[in-house]
Scaffold this motif. Structure first.
Motif, PDB file in Angstrom:
ATOM      1  N   VAL A   1       0.821  -1.207   0.000  1.00  0.00           N
ATOM      2  CA  VAL A   1       0.000   0.000   0.000  1.00  0.00           C
ATOM      3  C   VAL A   1       0.861   1.266   0.000  1.00  0.00           C
ATOM      4  CG1 VAL A   1      -0.206  -0.018   2.527  1.00  0.00           C
ATOM      5  CG2 VAL A   1      -1.959   1.104   1.153  1.00  0.00           C
ATOM      6  N   THR A   2       0.522   2.211  -0.848  1.00  0.00           N
ATOM      7  CA  THR A   2       1.150   3.532  -1.083  1.00  0.00           C
ATOM      8  C   THR A   2       2.479   3.463  -1.832  1.00  0.00           C
ATOM      9  OG1 THR A   2       2.457   3.806   0.966  1.00  0.00           O
ATOM     10  CG2 THR A   2       0.110   4.403   1.066  1.00  0.00           C
ATOM     11  N   ALA A   3       2.911   2.279  -2.268  1.00  0.00           N
ATOM     12  CA  ALA A   3       4.199   2.173  -2.963  1.00  0.00           C
ATOM     13  C   ALA A   3       4.135   2.809  -4.351  1.00  0.00           C
ATOM     14  CB  ALA A   3       4.617   0.713  -3.085  1.00  0.00           C
ATOM     15  N   GLN A   4       5.281   3.337  -4.780  1.00  0.00           N
ATOM     16  CA  GLN A   4       5.453   3.826  -6.145  1.00  0.00           C
ATOM     17  C   GLN A   4       6.438   2.898  -6.848  1.00  0.00           C
ATOM     18  OE1 GLN A   4       6.541   8.123  -6.228  1.00  0.00           O
ATOM     19  NE2 GLN A   4       6.477   7.963  -3.996  1.00  0.00           N
ATOM     20  N   ARG A   5       6.269   2.744  -8.144  1.00  0.00           N
ATOM     21  CA  ARG A   5       7.210   1.906  -8.877  1.00  0.00           C
ATOM     22  C   ARG A   5       8.354   2.761  -9.409  1.00  0.00           C
ATOM     23  NH1 ARG A   5       8.026   0.292 -14.235  1.00  0.00           N
ATOM     24  NH2 ARG A   5       9.292  -1.601 -14.317  1.00  0.00           N
ATOM     25  N   ILE A   6       9.572   2.235  -9.299  1.00  0.00           N
ATOM     26  CA  ILE A   6      10.735   2.903  -9.884  1.00  0.00           C
ATOM     27  C   ILE A   6      10.687   2.672 -11.390  1.00  0.00           C
ATOM     28  CG2 ILE A   6      13.250   2.998  -9.936  1.00  0.00           C
ATOM     29  CD1 ILE A   6      13.251   1.915  -7.087  1.00  0.00           C
TER      30      ILE A   6
END
Length: 278
Positions: A48-53
């Motif tokens: 949850v709330t992660a962004q992808r590099i």
């Protein structure tokens, strides 16, 4: 450079679930959680709330908001299974986990000679921009999602008002065994189910029955006051928790989950783990 450190899944769980008068995830410079897996894996599920590099058109990995990273309190990177650790190394790490936590808390330094997987590759790049050590999730997404499946998400964009209303889970004190929270969390049947709570310790004046059928509870009616006597109830609380941990997880809670519940938790840890007050 701030360096790179391992981060136990429990540490990230507690980072995600911190709150003051609202979830700390709503604070712009609190957590930068970065997913180093493929686009397909990220779209399927992520923390949850992660962004992808992501890659730029030139094929280079993009550092997200490098000017702001210096102000971020927690920068956490993960890949699928922290692949730079072999199975043998993982077993050794898990075997020594308790000793490591006593010495270094919930994080440990990443060896300079560690074989570079996706997560550590990005962490090494990010450490040039951060003021605090970059945290590398030990065991990656696979281990975290196995422990905390309820913190997986398909959502890729979180609006500020959604983070404002994000409902945190109780803080995990002993892995999968002992939790600390507030009245609202203790009343949430989904939280009870997700964390497999089998017993409740209510350290407040409100006498409530929160288990419909199964489960045990202990009510220690203590007012939220500096003059309140919680000390005399420490043996009762500690013996109850000891007995219930053999059955399942225990949640200790008070009205707001701040002073009375944390005092009871500290008393139990001093009793069971022989910790000093320091």
């Amino acid at each position: 450079m701030a360096g790179v450190m391992f981060c136990e899944p429990r540490h990230l769980y507690n980072i995600i679930n911190q709150y003051r008068w609202r979830s700390r995830l709503a604070e712009p410079n609190y957590l930068c959680l970065l997913d180093a897996r493929s686009q397909y894996e990220f779209d399927d599920n992520h923390i949850v709330t992660a962004q992808r590099i992501v890659l730029n058109p030139a094929g280079q990995y993009v550092i997200p908001n490098p000017e702001e990273l210096g102000y971020v309190r927690f920068c956490v990177v993960y890949d699928h299974d922290t692949g730079f650790l072999t199975d043998t190394q993982e077993e050794e790490e898990e075997k020594e986990e308790e000793e490591e936590e006593e010495e270094t808390g919930t994080s440990s330094l990443v060896p300079l000679g560690a074989e570079e997987g996706d997560a550590i590759f990005h962490a090494r790049n990010l450490e040039h921009f951060t003021r605090h050590p970059v945290l590398l999730l030990k065991g990656g997404y696979r281990r975290f999602s196995a422990c905390y499946h309820f913190l997986k998400s398909h959502k890729t964009l979180w609006m500020p008002q959604e983070l404002d209303t994000f409902q945190p889970y109780p803080v995990e004190i002993l892995p999968a065994k002992l939790y600390m929270g507030n009245f609202k969390q203790a009343s949430d049947k989904q939280i009870q189910k997700d964390l497999r709570i089998k017993a409740l310790v209510n350290v407040s004046e409100q006498p409530v029955t929160l288990f419909a059928e199964e489960g045990e509870s202990l009510h220690v009616p203590v007012p939220d006051s500096l003059e309140a006597d919680l000390f005399s109830s420490f043996p009762t609380i500690s013996h109850f928790i000891d007995a219930q941990l053999d059955v399942g997880a225990v949640l200790v809670f008070s009205s707001l989950g701040i002073s009375r519940s944390s005092t009871a938790i500290m008393a139990y840890l001093m009793h069971s783990c022989r910790f000093s007050l320091q």
